[in-house]
Design a protein around this motif. Structure first.
Motif, PDB file in Angstrom:
ATOM      1  N   VAL A  65       0.831  -1.204   0.000  1.00 12.65           N
ATOM      2  CA  VAL A  65       0.000   0.000   0.000  1.00 12.65           C
ATOM      3  C   VAL A  65       0.869   1.259   0.000  1.00 12.65           C
ATOM      4  CG1 VAL A  65      -1.690   1.327   1.322  1.00 12.65           C
ATOM      5  CG2 VAL A  65      -1.943  -1.153   1.092  1.00 12.65           C
ATOM      6  N   GLY A  66       1.930   1.250   0.815  1.00 15.91           N
ATOM      7  CA  GLY A  66       2.794   2.424   0.883  1.00 15.91           C
ATOM      8  C   GLY A  66       3.531   2.684  -0.414  1.00 15.91           C
ATOM      9  N   VAL A  67       4.106   1.634  -1.004  1.00 10.54           N
ATOM     10  CA  VAL A  67       4.839   1.808  -2.263  1.00 10.54           C
ATOM     11  C   VAL A  67       3.891   2.228  -3.383  1.00 10.54           C
ATOM     12  CG1 VAL A  67       6.159   0.587  -4.037  1.00 10.54           C
ATOM     13  CG2 VAL A  67       6.685   0.233  -1.629  1.00 10.54           C
ATOM     14  N   THR A  68       2.693   1.652  -3.420  1.00  9.59           N
ATOM     15  CA  THR A  68       1.727   2.022  -4.457  1.00  9.59           C
ATOM     16  C   THR A  68       1.320   3.486  -4.337  1.00  9.59           C
ATOM     17  OG1 THR A  68       0.886  -0.241  -4.529  1.00  9.59           O
ATOM     18  CG2 THR A  68      -0.509   1.480  -5.470  1.00  9.59           C
ATOM     19  N   THR A  69       1.085   3.949  -3.116  1.00  9.50           N
ATOM     20  CA  THR A  69       0.703   5.351  -2.916  1.00  9.50           C
ATOM     21  C   THR A  69       1.826   6.293  -3.344  1.00  9.50           C
ATOM     22  OG1 THR A  69      -0.681   4.691  -1.040  1.00  9.50           O
ATOM     23  CG2 THR A  69      -0.082   7.022  -1.210  1.00  9.50           C
ATOM     24  N   ALA A  70       3.042   5.976  -2.939  1.00  5.10           N
ATOM     25  CA  ALA A  70       4.175   6.819  -3.330  1.00  5.10           C
ATOM     26  C   ALA A  70       4.388   6.802  -4.846  1.00  5.10           C
ATOM     27  CB  ALA A  70       5.440   6.345  -2.610  1.00  5.10           C
ATOM     28  N   ALA A  71       4.216   5.632  -5.455  1.00  5.11           N
ATOM     29  CA  ALA A  71       4.396   5.533  -6.904  1.00  5.11           C
ATOM     30  C   ALA A  71       3.331   6.319  -7.644  1.00  5.11           C
ATOM     31  CB  ALA A  71       4.369   4.068  -7.322  1.00  5.11           C
ATOM     32  N   MET A  72       2.083   6.295  -7.160  1.00  7.86           N
ATOM     33  CA  MET A  72       1.009   7.076  -7.788  1.00  7.86           C
ATOM     34  C   MET A  72       1.303   8.561  -7.689  1.00  7.86           C
ATOM     35  SD  MET A  72      -2.266   4.871  -6.442  1.00  7.86           S
ATOM     36  CE  MET A  72      -3.454   6.088  -7.021  1.00  7.86           C
ATOM     37  N   LEU A  73       1.807   9.013  -6.541  1.00  7.59           N
ATOM     38  CA  LEU A  73       2.167  10.424  -6.388  1.00  7.59           C
ATOM     39  C   LEU A  73       3.290  10.806  -7.348  1.00  7.59           C
ATOM     40  CD1 LEU A  73       1.910  13.113  -4.906  1.00  7.59           C
ATOM     41  CD2 LEU A  73       3.496  12.234  -3.178  1.00  7.59           C
ATOM     42  N   ALA A  74       4.288   9.916  -7.488  1.00  8.40           N
ATOM     43  CA  ALA A  74       5.385  10.189  -8.418  1.00  8.40           C
ATOM     44  C   ALA A  74       4.890  10.279  -9.857  1.00  8.40           C
ATOM     45  CB  ALA A  74       6.451   9.096  -8.290  1.00  8.40           C
ATOM     46  N   CYS A  75       3.923   9.416 -10.215  1.00  9.31           N
ATOM     47  CA  CYS A  75       3.350   9.462 -11.560  1.00  9.31           C
ATOM     48  C   CYS A  75       2.659  10.798 -11.810  1.00  9.31           C
ATOM     49  CB  CYS A  75       2.352   8.324 -11.745  1.00  9.31           C
ATOM     50  SG  CYS A  75       3.112   6.712 -12.000  1.00  9.31           S
ATOM     51  N   ARG A  76       1.923  11.248 -10.825  1.00  7.88           N
ATOM     52  CA  ARG A  76       1.205  12.514 -10.993  1.00  7.88           C
ATOM     53  C   ARG A  76       2.174  13.681 -11.147  1.00  7.88           C
ATOM     54  NH1 ARG A  76      -3.473  14.937  -6.902  1.00  7.88           N
ATOM     55  NH2 ARG A  76      -3.828  16.886  -8.071  1.00  7.88           N
ATOM     56  N   LEU A  77       3.206  13.718 -10.302  1.00  8.32           N
ATOM     57  CA  LEU A  77       4.190  14.794 -10.410  1.00  8.32           C
ATOM     58  C   LEU A  77       4.922  14.736 -11.752  1.00  8.32           C
ATOM     59  CD1 LEU A  77       5.695  14.708  -6.797  1.00  8.32           C
ATOM     60  CD2 LEU A  77       4.027  16.329  -7.741  1.00  8.32           C
ATOM     61  N   ARG A  78       5.232  13.526 -12.223  1.00  9.41           N
ATOM     62  CA  ARG A  78       5.910  13.397 -13.513  1.00  9.41           C
ATOM     63  C   ARG A  78       5.037  13.889 -14.648  1.00  9.41           C
ATOM     64  NH1 ARG A  78       6.489   7.565 -15.426  1.00  9.41           N
ATOM     65  NH2 ARG A  78       4.419   8.086 -16.216  1.00  9.41           N
ATOM     66  N   ALA A  79       3.739  13.561 -14.613  1.00 12.62           N
ATOM     67  CA  ALA A  79       2.822  14.009 -15.664  1.00 12.62           C
ATOM     68  C   ALA A  79       2.712  15.532 -15.679  1.00 12.62           C
ATOM     69  CB  ALA A  79       1.447  13.377 -15.459  1.00 12.62           C
ATOM     70  N   GLU A  80       2.650  16.148 -14.484  1.00 11.79           N
ATOM     71  CA  GLU A  80       2.587  17.610 -14.428  1.00 11.79           C
ATOM     72  C   GLU A  80       3.868  18.227 -14.976  1.00 11.79           C
ATOM     73  OE1 GLU A  80       1.780  18.626 -10.414  1.00 11.79           O
ATOM     74  OE2 GLU A  80      -0.331  17.980 -10.475  1.00 11.79           O
ATOM     75  N   GLY A  81       5.009  17.628 -14.635  1.00 14.47           N
ATOM     76  CA  GLY A  81       6.269  18.140 -15.171  1.00 14.47           C
ATOM     77  C   GLY A  81       6.356  18.016 -16.678  1.00 14.47           C
ATOM     78  N   GLU A  82       5.863  16.910 -17.226  1.00 13.61           N
ATOM     79  CA  GLU A  82       5.880  16.731 -18.684  1.00 13.61           C
ATOM     80  C   GLU A  82       4.982  17.748 -19.371  1.00 13.61           C
ATOM     81  OE1 GLU A  82       4.776  12.689 -19.196  1.00 13.61           O
ATOM     82  OE2 GLU A  82       6.799  11.897 -18.853  1.00 13.61           O
ATOM     83  N   ARG A  83       3.831  18.039 -18.771  1.00 13.50           N
ATOM     84  CA  ARG A  83       2.943  19.048 -19.369  1.00 13.50           C
ATOM     85  C   ARG A  83       3.587  20.429 -19.356  1.00 13.50           C
ATOM     86  NH1 ARG A  83      -1.235  16.048 -16.742  1.00 13.50           N
ATOM     87  NH2 ARG A  83      -1.106  17.408 -14.920  1.00 13.50           N
ATOM     88  N   LYS A  84       4.224  20.772 -18.229  1.00 17.80           N
ATOM     89  CA  LYS A  84       4.881  22.072 -18.158  1.00 17.80           C
ATOM     90  C   LYS A  84       6.027  22.161 -19.160  1.00 17.80           C
ATOM     91  CE  LYS A  84       3.800  22.945 -13.285  1.00 17.80           C
ATOM     92  NZ  LYS A  84       4.375  23.139 -11.915  1.00 17.80           N
ATOM     93  N   LEU A  85       6.792  21.077 -19.290  1.00 21.60           N
ATOM     94  CA  LEU A  85       7.898  21.075 -20.231  1.00 21.60           C
ATOM     95  C   LEU A  85       7.397  21.206 -21.669  1.00 21.60           C
ATOM     96  CD1 LEU A  85      10.901  20.823 -20.770  1.00 21.60           C
ATOM     97  CD2 LEU A  85      10.667  18.344 -20.697  1.00 21.60           C
ATOM     98  N   ALA A  86       6.284  20.540 -21.979  1.00 23.32           N
ATOM     99  CA  ALA A  86       5.708  20.663 -23.325  1.00 23.32           C
ATOM    100  C   ALA A  86       5.282  22.097 -23.593  1.00 23.32           C
ATOM    101  CB  ALA A  86       4.527  19.711 -23.470  1.00 23.32           C
ATOM    102  N   ASP A  87       4.719  22.761 -22.587  1.00 19.05           N
ATOM    103  CA  ASP A  87       4.321  24.162 -22.757  1.00 19.05           C
ATOM    104  C   ASP A  87       5.541  25.053 -22.979  1.00 19.05           C
ATOM    105  OD1 ASP A  87       1.694  23.428 -22.424  1.00 19.05           O
ATOM    106  OD2 ASP A  87       1.619  23.941 -20.289  1.00 19.05           O
ATOM    107  N   VAL A  88       6.607  24.795 -22.214  1.00 19.31           N
ATOM    108  CA  VAL A  88       7.820  25.600 -22.369  1.00 19.31           C
ATOM    109  C   VAL A  88       8.417  25.413 -23.756  1.00 19.31           C
ATOM    110  CG1 VAL A  88      10.187  25.875 -21.552  1.00 19.31           C
ATOM    111  CG2 VAL A  88       8.329  25.669 -19.909  1.00 19.31           C
ATOM    112  N   ARG A  89       8.427  24.164 -24.228  1.00 12.77           N
ATOM    113  CA  ARG A  89       8.947  23.911 -25.579  1.00 12.77           C
ATOM    114  C   ARG A  89       8.133  24.655 -26.623  1.00 12.77           C
ATOM    115  NH1 ARG A  89       9.603  17.354 -25.158  1.00 12.77           N
ATOM    116  NH2 ARG A  89      11.557  17.284 -23.972  1.00 12.77           N
ATOM    117  N   LEU A  90       6.811  24.637 -26.462  1.00 19.27           N
ATOM    118  CA  LEU A  90       5.951  25.308 -27.434  1.00 19.27           C
ATOM    119  C   LEU A  90       6.204  26.805 -27.444  1.00 19.27           C
ATOM    120  CD1 LEU A  90       3.636  25.153 -29.462  1.00 19.27           C
ATOM    121  CD2 LEU A  90       2.037  25.322 -27.541  1.00 19.27           C
ATOM    122  N   VAL A  91       6.318  27.405 -26.252  1.00 16.74           N
ATOM    123  CA  VAL A  91       6.578  28.841 -26.167  1.00 16.74           C
ATOM    124  C   VAL A  91       7.940  29.176 -26.758  1.00 16.74           C
ATOM    125  CG1 VAL A  91       6.962  30.744 -24.567  1.00 16.74           C
ATOM    126  CG2 VAL A  91       5.060  29.178 -24.195  1.00 16.74           C
ATOM    127  N   ALA A  92       8.954  28.356 -26.426  1.00 16.22           N
ATOM    128  CA  ALA A  92      10.299  28.619 -26.933  1.00 16.22           C
ATOM    129  C   ALA A  92      10.348  28.537 -28.456  1.00 16.22           C
ATOM    130  CB  ALA A  92      11.284  27.625 -26.319  1.00 16.22           C
TER     131      ALA A  92
END
Length: 333
Positions: free
Chosen positions: A71-98
Motif C-alpha cells: 500500500v505504501g509503495v503504491t501510494t508513493a508511486a502514484m504520487l510520483a506518476c502525478r508529479l511526472r505528468a505535471e512536469g511533462e505538461r509544463k515542459l511541453a508548454d515551455v517547448r511550445l513557447v520557446a
C-alpha cells in the motif's frame, strides 16, 4: 509479480519473497500512469493473500508488513506518476513557447524570387527546452537575390536573440552593400560590437545572379549543389575562414567563390544539426547520399519535407539539435 509468484510457489516460505511484490507498482510507475500504477498495486494485494495462505502466513506479522509495504509503495508511486505528468505538461508548454518565440524572431522567407523557388525546413530540438540559434533569411540586393544560413554558438534565448540580430543586420546590409564581401564585413562589425569576442556565428552568405551563384563561407558546413543531371558537388571554399565574430583573429577574411547555377540546378543549405545527426549506432546522417534521390520531387517544399522525414527516421526519434535546411531551385524564368 508473476516471477515472484512462481518462485514463491517453488521455494515456499523459507525465502520470504512476498515483499518483492512491491516491485510491481514501483516499476509500473516508471512507464505507466496513475491508474496503471494503482492497478499494479491492486494486483499485488490480490496475489499476496493466496500466497500467504499457501505459505501459512495468514495472521502473522510477515503478511501484515507485506500488505502495508504494498500500500505504501503504491501510494508513493502514484504520487510520483502525478508529479511526472505535471512536469511533462509544463515542459511541453515551455517547448511550445520557446519554439514560437524562435519562429517569431526569424522572419518568413519568400517561396519565390524571380526564377528561383525556395523551400525551408526547420526542425527544433526536443531536448528539454534548449532551443538553438539557427538562422536564415533571403533578401534582394543590388546584384541579385542574397541569402544567409547560419548557426549561433550556444543554446537558449541568448542564441535566439543573437540570431535575430544577425538576420536584422543582414537585411540592412543586403539591400545597401554593392558586393557580397561588403555584406560580410557589415555583419562582422555588427557582431564585434554585440558579442564582444565571446561568441561566434558560423554562416554562409550567397548571392544568386543570372547563371551563377557567389558564396562567402564563415566556418559553416558547405552547401550541396545538385545539378540537373543528378550530380552532387560540395561547394567548399578554397581556404577555411573563421566564423563571424572571430574574423578579426585571422590574417584575412573569407574569399568569395562560386559556381554555375543553371536551370534545373538546386543548392541545399543546411546547419550542423543535419550533417551531425547520428543514429543509434553513432553513424552520421549521410546527407550527400540521400539528398540526390530525395530532392527529385516536383515541388521543392515536398522534396525538403521528404528529406526532413528521412533525417528523423535516421535518428530514430526527435533530433538532438536544431536542424535547418534551405533549398533553392532555379527554374525557367
Amino acid at each position: 509479480m508473476a516471477t515472484v509468484v512462481v518462485l514463491d510457489l517453488l521455494a515456499g516460505p523459507s525465502l520470504g519473497l512476498l515483499p518483492l511484490l512491491t516491485l510491481g507498482p514501483a516499476l509500473a510507475a516508471v512507464t505507466g500512469g496513475v491508474r496503471h500504477t494503482a492497478l499494479a498495486g491492486l494486483v499485488a494485494l490480490v496475489l499476496s493473500v493466496p500466497l500467504a495462505y499457501h505459505d501459512e502466513l495468514l495472521g502473522r506479522p510477515q503478511i501484515t508488513i507485506t500488505l502495508v509495504a504494498i500500500v505504501g509503495v503504491t501510494t508513493a508511486a502514484m504520487l510520483a506518476c502525478r508529479l511526472r505528468a505535471e512536469g511533462e505538461r509544463k515542459l511541453a508548454d515551455v517547448r511550445l513557447v520557446a519554439e514560437t518565440v524562435q519562429r517569431v524572431l526569424l522572419p518568413p522567407v519568400p517561396r519565390r524570387a524571380g526564377d528561383l523557388r525556395i523551400a525551408l525546413s526547420y526542425t527544433s530540438a526536443a531536448v528539454e527546452a534548449r532551443i538553438g540559434g539557427d538562422l536564415y533569411d533571403i533578401a534582394r540586393g543590388p546584384g541579385g537575390v542574397r541569402l544567409i544560413v547560419g548557426d549561433v554558438q550556444g543554446k537558449g534565448l541568448d542564441a535566439v536573440e543573437t540570431a535575430a540580430s544577425v538576420v536584422g543586420a543582414f537585411r540592412e546590409a543586403a539591400y545597401d552593400e554593392p558586393a557580397l564581401a561588403d555584406v560580410g564585413r557589415r555583419l562582422e562589425d555588427h557582431l564585434a560590437r554585440r558579442l564582444g569576442g565571446e561568441k561566434f556565428v558560423t554562416a554562409v552568405l550567397a548571392e544568386v545572379r543570372e547563371g551563377e551563384i557567389s558564396l562567402l563561407n564563415y566556418g559553416h558546413p558547405p552547401p550541396l549543389l545538385l545539378t540537373c543531371d543528378g550530380r552532387v558537388h560540395r561547394l567548399e571554399p578554397r581556404e577555411e575562414a573563421p566564423p563571424l565574430g572571430l574574423v578579426a583573429l585571422a590574417p584575412t577574411g573569407p574569399e568569395p567563390y562560386g559556381c554555375a547555377f543553371r536551370e534545373g540546378d538546386q543548392i541545399l543549405f543546411y546547419t550542423d544539426g543535419v550533417c551531425e545527426a547520428r543514429d543509434r549506432g553513432g553513424s552520421f546522417y549521410p546527407l550527400e547520399d540521400r539528398a540526390p534521390r530525395l530532392l527529385r520531387a516536383g515541388d521543392p517544399q515536398d522534396a525538403l519535407d521528404l528529406l526532413e522525414r528521412d533525417l528523423v527516421l535516421h535518428v530514430g526519434g526527435p533530433v538532438p539539435d536544431d536542424a535547418a535546411m534551405l533549398l533553392v531551385r532555379r527554374e525557367r524564368p
